[in-house]
Design a protein around this motif. Structure first.
Motif, PDB file in Angstrom:
ATOM      1  N   PHE A   1       0.850  -1.196   0.000  1.00 57.95           N
ATOM      2  CA  PHE A   1       0.000   0.000   0.000  1.00 57.95           C
ATOM      3  C   PHE A   1       0.878   1.237   0.000  1.00 57.95           C
ATOM      4  O   PHE A   1       1.831   1.349   0.780  1.00 57.95           O
ATOM      5  CB  PHE A   1      -0.933   0.019   1.214  1.00 57.95           C
ATOM      6  N   ASP A   2       0.521   2.178  -0.873  1.00 60.09           N
ATOM      7  CA  ASP A   2       1.170   3.495  -0.916  1.00 60.09           C
ATOM      8  C   ASP A   2       0.187   4.444  -1.579  1.00 60.09           C
ATOM      9  O   ASP A   2      -0.105   4.324  -2.768  1.00 60.09           O
ATOM     10  CB  ASP A   2       2.484   3.429  -1.703  1.00 60.09           C
ATOM     11  N   GLY A   3      -0.349   5.379  -0.788  1.00 58.33           N
ATOM     12  CA  GLY A   3      -1.345   6.304  -1.316  1.00 58.33           C
ATOM     13  C   GLY A   3      -0.818   7.119  -2.480  1.00 58.33           C
ATOM     14  O   GLY A   3      -1.534   7.372  -3.459  1.00 58.33           O
ATOM     15  N   SER A   4       0.446   7.514  -2.419  1.00 53.66           N
ATOM     16  CA  SER A   4       1.041   8.300  -3.497  1.00 53.66           C
ATOM     17  C   SER A   4       1.116   7.495  -4.787  1.00 53.66           C
ATOM     18  O   SER A   4       0.955   8.038  -5.882  1.00 53.66           O
ATOM     19  CB  SER A   4       2.430   8.780  -3.096  1.00 53.66           C
TER      20      SER A   4
ATOM     21  N   LEU B   1      -0.864   6.704 -10.367  1.00 53.11           N
ATOM     22  CA  LEU B   1      -1.492   5.999 -11.492  1.00 53.11           C
ATOM     23  C   LEU B   1      -2.591   6.845 -12.120  1.00 53.11           C
ATOM     24  O   LEU B   1      -2.700   6.956 -13.345  1.00 53.11           O
ATOM     25  CB  LEU B   1      -2.075   4.664 -11.020  1.00 53.11           C
ATOM     26  N   LYS B   2      -3.418   7.462 -11.267  1.00 55.33           N
ATOM     27  CA  LYS B   2      -4.484   8.316 -11.791  1.00 55.33           C
ATOM     28  C   LYS B   2      -3.906   9.525 -12.519  1.00 55.33           C
ATOM     29  O   LYS B   2      -4.386   9.912 -13.591  1.00 55.33           O
ATOM     30  CB  LYS B   2      -5.390   8.779 -10.644  1.00 55.33           C
TER      31      LYS B   2
ATOM     32  N   VAL C   1      -2.773  17.840  -5.113  1.00 51.20           N
ATOM     33  CA  VAL C   1      -3.163  18.149  -3.732  1.00 51.20           C
ATOM     34  C   VAL C   1      -3.391  16.853  -2.951  1.00 51.20           C
ATOM     35  O   VAL C   1      -2.901  16.689  -1.826  1.00 51.20           O
ATOM     36  CB  VAL C   1      -4.438  19.019  -3.711  1.00 51.20           C
ATOM     37  N   LYS C   2      -4.118  15.915  -3.558  1.00 53.11           N
ATOM     38  CA  LYS C   2      -4.390  14.636  -2.891  1.00 53.11           C
ATOM     39  C   LYS C   2      -3.107  13.835  -2.676  1.00 53.11           C
ATOM     40  O   LYS C   2      -2.957  13.146  -1.665  1.00 53.11           O
ATOM     41  CB  LYS C   2      -5.381  13.821  -3.723  1.00 53.11           C
TER      42      LYS C   2
ATOM     43  N   GLY D   1       0.772  11.551   1.485  1.00 54.92           N
ATOM     44  CA  GLY D   1       2.077  11.328   2.101  1.00 54.92           C
ATOM     45  C   GLY D   1       1.995  11.145   3.609  1.00 54.92           C
ATOM     46  O   GLY D   1       2.956  10.659   4.227  1.00 54.92           O
ATOM     47  N   TYR D   2       0.851  11.501   4.238  1.00 57.03           N
ATOM     48  CA  TYR D   2       0.672  11.294   5.671  1.00 57.03           C
ATOM     49  C   TYR D   2       0.239   9.858   5.989  1.00 57.03           C
ATOM     50  O   TYR D   2       0.227   9.466   7.159  1.00 57.03           O
ATOM     51  CB  TYR D   2      -0.381  12.264   6.214  1.00 57.03           C
TER      52      TYR D   2
END
Length: 432
Positions: free
Chosen positions: A105-108, A113-114, A266-267, A272-273
């Motif tokens: 998992f990595d939100g960034s 990808l988007k 922005v997202k 990154g948090y």
């Protein structure tokens, strides 16, 4: 229509635009940008796939490091504080391993990808914008040739009419019914028209070179045009009161895509948090020997490890906070640009619509003036042949025709360009 040859390629306006869209370097470069965007998407996708690396090493400890240990460990009678500089290890060692890392998992990464997909969308719209620019340039160059073709046709008629008068006046002069000065005046006018004709031929040659350049066609190629001015619809192209979809303009569509990219940025910073989860596995073998050749005869001992790492950001000195402020400000700038772009589009549509209306009105007036000049010229020639008019009157009438023709073709070209500008403003100049 323009000069032709048996081996000249013929192009309608649509065919000329289609050829340019297929061959223009600007468009080819934009297509490469789309391919690069595809590759970028796959590059980012690859980050989320298992990363496998192998390692193999052989080491010779030329000067082995010493470890200092109390001497009493090996000799109880040794003095207190006495140390032994002992060698630990072997002179030669071998190591091999295979490691696997898998991003869990990595939100960034997910937002990346988007963003890459949106970036590809932006590159595709940039390609469309390049096609529209090329289509505009080709259309204007094409219309310029059509206008010069028409102008050349009328100039040929002027020369033919004047040469006929010159021939008749020479005959009258020989018979004593016309003065020498009448012949000379007509000769001067005839020479001026022929010089203008040569200049127009060179101008037309330049026009063809410009069209071929805009089409990315080799300049040495011979071409001719299929279309003529009669096939061009110069009526008002839009109803000013009809609702207009700003999305028809590629600039507006591109700004929407840039807004999407700014939102994702922005997202991405806020992501990154979030914790980052990575799974890794490793399998390896190692051995050691005092003699290098024994490395491949000694037993190799294997080892393996599995790990799950959770990386939790705790404090970064407010770095992400200030990055977030910058990205939100950039997003606000993009959103504020919409009102400015809409106003700019409205102004362009209004200006181009008025320009076309004015150009059409001027064209009607100049056409009427040209017809009037033709009639005056006809009457003056009849009077001259009947002996009740002078050659000076005829030449003045011919000069009026020439002036009216120049004004007419200037108005015609302006109307054609105004038509192109209005289509561009409405976003209908080129549609794939």
């Amino acid at each position: 229509m323009g000069s032709t040859s048996l081996w000249a390629q013929q192009f309608s306006l649509k065919e000329a635009v289609d050829y340019a869209v297929s061959h223009h370097t600007q468009i080819k470069n934009a297509q490469i940008d789309v391919l690069n965007a595809d590759a970028k998407i796959n590059e980012i996708k690859a980050i989320g796939l298992p990363q496998v690396n192998g390692n193999f090493s052989l080491t010779n400890n030329v000067l082995m490091q010493r470890m200092f240990i109390p001497a009493k460990i090996f000799n109880p009678s040794a003095a207190d504080g006495e140390l032994i500089a002992a060698k630990f290890g072997v002179e030669n060692s071998g190591f091999s391993s295979v490691g696997l890392n898998q991003l869990i998992f990595d939100g960034s990464y997910l937002l990346g990808l988007k963003a890459s997909a949106v970036y590809k969308e932006l590159s595709q719209k940039s390609l469309t914008q390049s096609k529209q620019q090329v289509a505009e340039n080709v259309t204007k160059a094409y219309y310029g040739i059509l206008v010069n073709d028409k102008r050349m046709g009328l100039l040929d008629a002027n020369i033919s009419r004047l040469d006929s008068m010159l021939k008749d006046t020479r005959a009258l002069n020989k018979a004593g019914f016309a003065e020498k000065i009448d012949v000379q005046r007509l000769e001067v006018q005839s020479n001026n028209l022929k010089t203008e004709h040569e200049n127009l031929l060179r101008l037309q040659e330049l026009g063809y070179s410009l069209l071929k350049f805009q089409m990315s066609l080799p300049l040495e190629e011979k071409i001719s045009l299929k279309d003529n001015l009669e096939s061009v619809n110069l009526q008002i192209l839009s109803n000013d009161s009809a609702p207009f979809d700003y999305a028809n303009r590629i600039e507006y569509s591109m700004l929407k895509t840039q807004e999407n990219l700014a939102e994702l940025d922005v997202k991405n910073i806020k992501a990154g948090y979030l914790p980052r989860v990575v799974f890794s596995g490793n399998y390896g073998m190692n051995t050691g020997a005092n003699a290098f050749g024994d490395l491949f005869r000694k037993q190799w001992f294997d080892n393996a490890a599995l790990s799950l790492a959770i990386q939790i950001p705790i404090f970064d000195g407010f770095s992400k906070k200030y990055k977030s402020i910058q990205s939100e400000n950039n997003l606000r700038k993009v959103r504020q640009s919409f009102d400015l772009l809409k106003s700019s589009i409205d102004l362009q549509r209004n200006q181009s619509s008025i320009s076309l209306k004015n150009a059409l009105e001027s064209l009607r007036e100049q056409k009427s003036n040209l017809e009037l000049a033709d009639e005056i010229s006809r009457v003056s020639r009849v009077k001259y042949k009947q002996g009740v008019g002078s050659s000076l009157e005829v030449l003045n009438a011919e000069a009026s025709i020439k002036e009216s023709q120049v004004n007419y073709f200037t108005a015609l070209y302006n109307a054609l360009i105004a038509k192109v500008e209005l289509e561009k403003a409405n976003g209908t100049l080129y549609n794939e």
